[in-house]
Design a protein around this motif. Structure first.
Motif: not given
Length: 358
Positions: A290-310
């Motif tokens: 099971v991957p680290d929950a905090k790192k996983m959540d940060n990755l998902v959030a970063d992908s959506f935020n970066t897509l919005a910026k893009a």
């Protein structure tokens, strides 16, 4: 001379190998494990029984050798029957140590070992091997041993804490699910699994310490379900991140073709960082963890935020220059119009004042 050295070397190796074979041949067993009842987790005061068959090779032991049995169970009762050629030569031997005098034989001997006892309070919170067998072979300095598979002994003193920890894990996972749902991810299956886990937790609480084995069977089921739910949420997160990175890459290429170099470079750098994190976390997932929950959540959030910026960059890049400056032009026109209007009013009032004086 060289040939003789080689022959002597080969003989030495053979002698060493023979010594090791003898060292491990004091006894053998055909099954992978003894039969232990119950075979799962245990509780203090619970009665446990075990049985096993071992074979002592003919001529492998002499009067100076022995086979011993040990157990962490309290009030242990032993019973061993010894067979030679299918005929019992010793019945219901109650000691936990059998001397070489009883085991010296040119023929194979079969030992049928039985044990019963109770789980001691001192074993709570530990893992125990109900039955251990060891044999010595003084002639070859050999030593053989066997232990049953470890079994966990539940500690009723930890029951409340274990239930509380599960409830905390379930609540934390539900909070993560809400966040993922907010991104537009379909988390219905994960929610159902969490619901099943909470049902098992409730069942464990109902069983209580009065029926600890049943209670912990529900706890173990809940733990399995929560792990399944978390891995399910991680899979949804990985899928979303992968799709988002693909979209960001496409937008970065479009921006690059429009000479929006700085923005394209920014997105490409973000993508590389996210891909590195993705690979690191997915390695844990693919290995069954099971991957680290905090790192996983940060990755998902970063992908959506970066897509919005893009998407913001893309919208700006696709907007004609005239449309970008039009609001400023309109504001300027409005300001000029307002000034002209004010000047007109002032002059108009002054004209009327002169008329009145004349």
């Amino acid at each position: 001379m060289n040939i003789m050295r080689k022959i002597i070397g080969v003989l030495a190796v053979l002698l060493i190998c023979t010594a090791f074979v003898g060292a491990g041949a004091a006894f053998t067993y055909s099954s992978n494990d003894a039969v232990v009842t119950p075979s799962g987790a245990l509780t203090a005061g619970q009665t446990v029984s075990a049985s096993m068959k071992i074979t002592v090779a003919g001529g492998s032991l002499d009067v100076g050798d022995s086979i011993s049995f040990t157990t962490p169970l309290s009030g242990a009762k032993w019973s061993t029957d010894i067979y030679r050629g299918g005929v019992a030569i010793v019945n219901d031997y109650e000691s936990n140590k059998i001397s070489g005098f009883m085991l010296e034989s040119d023929s194979n001997l079969e030992l049928r070992i039985s044990l019963s006892g109770k789980v001691s309070a001192s074993s709570e919170g530990k893992e125990i091997s109900v039955l251990k067998i060891s044999a010595t072979d003084k002639e070859t300095n050999g030593y053989s041993s066997y232990s049953t598979k470890p079994q966990k002994v539940y500690d009723k003193g930890n029951f409340a804490n274990d239930v509380a920890a599960l409830n905390k894990d379930a609540a934390a996972l539900e909070k993560r699910v809400v966040t993922y749902t907010g991104y537009g991810i379909n988390t219905a299956t994960v929610n159902e699994t969490i619901k099943d886990a909470k049902s098992k937790i409730s069942a464990a609480q109902s069983a209580g310490t009065g029926n600890l084995v049943t209670a912990y069977s529900h706890i173990e089921a809940a733990e399995t379900l929560l792990t399944k739910a978390e891995r399910g949420l991680d899979k949804l997160g990985f899928d979303a991140v992968s799709k988002n990175i693909g979209k960001i890459d496409t937008i970065a290429s479009t921006l690059d073709s429009k000479n929006w170099d700085a923005e394209a470079q920014y997105l490409e750098t973000k993508t590389l960082n996210m891909e590195y994190t993705y690979e690191t976390l997915s390695a844990t997932y693919n290995n069954g963890g099971v991957p680290d929950a905090k790192k996983m959540d940060n990755l998902v959030a970063d992908s959506f935020n970066t897509l919005a910026k893009a998407n913001e960059y893309l919208e700006d890049a696709n907007t004609p220059v005239i449309l970008k400056i039009l609001p400023f032009i309109l504001i300027g026109v409005a300001v000029v119009g307002a000034v002209v209007g004010i000047v007109f009013l002032i002059r108009h009032r002054r004209g009327r004042s002169w008329d009145e004086l004349g």
